[in-house]
Design a protein around this motif. Sequence first.
Motif, PDB file in Angstrom:
ATOM      1  N   SER A  47       1.354   5.286  12.967  1.00  0.00           N
ATOM      2  CA  SER A  47       0.768   5.078  11.651  1.00  0.00           C
ATOM      3  C   SER A  47       1.432   5.907  10.561  1.00  0.00           C
ATOM      4  O   SER A  47       1.340   7.132  10.544  1.00  0.00           O
ATOM      5  N   ASN A  48       2.083   5.225   9.615  1.00  0.00           N
ATOM      6  CA  ASN A  48       2.564   5.882   8.406  1.00  0.00           C
ATOM      7  C   ASN A  48       1.394   6.310   7.524  1.00  0.00           C
ATOM      8  O   ASN A  48       1.458   7.342   6.847  1.00  0.00           O
ATOM      9  N   PHE A  49       0.331   5.504   7.515  1.00  0.00           N
ATOM     10  CA  PHE A  49      -0.850   5.847   6.718  1.00  0.00           C
ATOM     11  C   PHE A  49      -1.419   7.201   7.149  1.00  0.00           C
ATOM     12  O   PHE A  49      -1.805   8.024   6.325  1.00  0.00           O
ATOM     13  N   GLY A  50      -1.484   7.423   8.470  1.00  0.00           N
ATOM     14  CA  GLY A  50      -2.030   8.672   8.973  1.00  0.00           C
ATOM     15  C   GLY A  50      -1.243   9.866   8.486  1.00  0.00           C
ATOM     16  O   GLY A  50      -1.813  10.877   8.034  1.00  0.00           O
ATOM     17  N   VAL A  79       7.997   5.538  -2.001  1.00  0.00           N
ATOM     18  CA  VAL A  79       6.742   5.244  -1.308  1.00  0.00           C
ATOM     19  C   VAL A  79       5.780   6.430  -1.480  1.00  0.00           C
ATOM     20  O   VAL A  79       5.559   7.210  -0.551  1.00  0.00           O
ATOM     21  N   PRO A  80       5.213   6.578  -2.673  1.00  0.00           N
ATOM     22  CA  PRO A  80       4.388   7.759  -2.975  1.00  0.00           C
ATOM     23  C   PRO A  80       3.192   7.958  -2.060  1.00  0.00           C
ATOM     24  O   PRO A  80       2.791   9.100  -1.816  1.00  0.00           O
ATOM     25  N   GLU A  91       0.814  -1.219   0.000  1.00  0.00           N
ATOM     26  CA  GLU A  91       0.000   0.000   0.000  1.00  0.00           C
ATOM     27  C   GLU A  91       0.855   1.281   0.000  1.00  0.00           C
ATOM     28  O   GLU A  91       0.394   2.337  -0.435  1.00  0.00           O
ATOM     29  N   TYR A  92       2.100   1.184   0.477  1.00  0.00           N
ATOM     30  CA  TYR A  92       2.979   2.345   0.453  1.00  0.00           C
ATOM     31  C   TYR A  92       3.268   2.806  -0.981  1.00  0.00           C
ATOM     32  O   TYR A  92       3.625   3.963  -1.207  1.00  0.00           O
ATOM     33  N   ASN A 136      -5.838   4.983  -5.332  1.00  0.00           N
ATOM     34  CA  ASN A 136      -5.843   3.652  -4.707  1.00  0.00           C
ATOM     35  C   ASN A 136      -5.557   3.730  -3.217  1.00  0.00           C
ATOM     36  O   ASN A 136      -6.076   2.933  -2.429  1.00  0.00           O
ATOM     37  N   PHE A 137      -4.727   4.695  -2.821  1.00  0.00           N
ATOM     38  CA  PHE A 137      -4.426   4.869  -1.401  1.00  0.00           C
ATOM     39  C   PHE A 137      -5.686   5.274  -0.637  1.00  0.00           C
ATOM     40  O   PHE A 137      -6.015   4.703   0.412  1.00  0.00           O
TER      41      PHE A 137
END
Length: 355
Positions: free
Chosen positions: A162-165, A226-227, A134-135, A141-142
């Motif tokens: 959280s990297n996602f956050g 890692v866009p 997902e990175y 898509n993210f």
Amino acid sequence: MAVEDIIKSHVDSGNSHAISVGLINGNETKFFNYGEIKKESKIAPTSKTIYEIGSMTKTFTTILAIQLEKDGIISLSEPIVKFLPELKNSDFEKKQINLFHLLTHTSGISEFSVGVFTSQMFSLMSSGKSQIKEYQYDLDNFLKYVSKLKLKDNPGSTFRYSNFGFGLVGKILEKVTGKSYEKLVKTHICDAIGMNNTGITPSESQKSELVTGYSLKNTKVEFWNVPAIESAASLFSTTDDMVKFLKANLGLMETSLSLALTHCRQTEIVPKIPLTMKFFTKSVGITLSKFRLGWFVFPQNDGLDILGLDGGTEGFSSFMAINPLKQSGITILTNRGMKPVHKLGLSLLLEMNKK
């Protein structure tokens, strides 16, 4: 053992091929460089050698968000769905998650389950490659992926790294300004502090200063791409630039960011720490109990709070810390992934503070 000997031993013991260290003690600055920028190159690093800094990027993102709030462009208390309508009807809307929750790891995103974490660690140890696909996602898509996530806890209550956050924060900042994350960092932070060799995409002149990264398996790896989470872990820098960054955060140099930096340094967050997070951080020698905006707090036995953050990518490990009371700081950049250097950094900083 002298500081220089301790730094050399880090390389000589096989923990890295190159190490660059910057030490600040009031108005005095010292740089130490040892090893070689590529195996068998016999070329030593310098204070201008470029390394990935991994999650230390998050401190830049936090400062950027605070500065944009002070400029009246955003409000950290606004629900993020206002900026990302793609997240409507998700837990982010239902729980009214805002930018402050994302910046303090208290939104409830739990991307690192035991299974995911175990798989990630096994992959990094066996192949040196991340398995979190997902990175690599593009924006559409993210957002589709995170919109399906179920958030734990009440917003603002519990720390879940959280990297996602932070990836979401970056997307929001890009959207409200119409500028790329890299451009925002350069114009709002790097230009203000005089950091000329910090960014995401190296220029032609910077390419000659790039150090080669090596995985835990000691194989050569490319710089991370890692866009989806650029604003969590994508910046590169040098010890020369990072020393300027830490000096600005210590108040040793006056900049247009001074109010934002002070706000980040003085804003304390004390969330609940899950047992799994306590166990993991203790296993790598970190005790977590409280935070400042963009900073972890490393409490000392004498009641002193050291502020710092480490970073790790497939081929690099890094660390920075400041002692505001002593006006001292340290930054460490190395070219070996999954070889944390926070213990080394804290020990050097504390040793310097004794003098």
